[in-house]
Design a protein around this motif. Structure first.
Motif: not given
Length: 143
Positions: A115-118, A120-121, A124
Motif C-alpha cells: 500500500s502507499d502507506e506501507d 511511505n513507512l 521512512e
C-alpha cells in the motif's frame, strides 16, 4: 552508580528484524571478516550488532526540551516514551510485518503488493537507518 547501571541497556544499531533474515535454521548468525577473510560463528543473533545505551533513555518530550533546535520525526508518536521504544513500536514492528509479507510473497513466486502507506513507512525506515549509519560512521562510536 546502581541507578545508572539499572538504566543501562543494549540497543541494536541494526534492527533485529533485519538480522533475523540472515540467520541459519537454528537462529544463529555468522560473520565474514574482510580483514582476515575468515568466517566466524555461529552466534546468537539477539546478542549481535548492538551497543550499550546507543539510544537515549529520556522520553521524547524531554529530548525536545533539551534540543529545541532539532525537529523530531513525527513517526515518534508517543512523546512520553524514549526513542528506542518509539522506534520499536512505530517503526520496527510495522516494518517487520511489511517485510515479512514481502518476503512471503516473493518466496511464493508472487509480486508483492504494498500500500502507499506501507511504501511511505518503508522509505521512512530507510531514511532513519541511513541517518543512524551516518552518525555511527561520523562519530566512530560503534566498531
Amino acid at each position: 552508580m546502581i541507578e545508572w547501571f539499572l538504566k543501562m541497556s543494549k540497543d541494536h544499531y541494526l534492527p533485529r528484524l533485519i538480522i533475523r533474515n540472515f540467520t541459519d535454521s537454528s537462529g544463529k548468525i555468522y560473520f565474514f571478516s574482510k580483514k582476515d577473510k575468515k568466517i566466524y560463528g555461529p552466534f546468537n543473533h539477539y546478542n549481535q550488532l548492538q551497543e550499550n545505551n546507543f539510544y537515549s533513555k529520556k522520553p521524547i518530550n524531554e529530548l525536545k526540551e533539551m534540543f529545541s533546535h532539532i525537529e523530531f520525526n513525527p513517526i515518534f508518536q508517543d512523546k512520553n516514551l524514549n526513542l528506542d521504544k518509539n522506534i520499536e513500536l512505530y517503526l520496527e514492528r510495522p516494518i517487520g510485518k511489511i517485510f515479512s509479507h514481502i518476503i512471503k510473497e516473493l518466496l511464493n513466486g508472487n509480486l508483492p503488493k504494498v500500500s502507499d502507506e506501507d511504501f511511505n513507512l518503508i522509505k521512512e525506515y530507510f531514511v532513519i537507518q541511513s541517518v543512524t549509519k551516518t552518525i555511527i560512521t561520523q562519530t566512530g562510536s560503534v566498531t
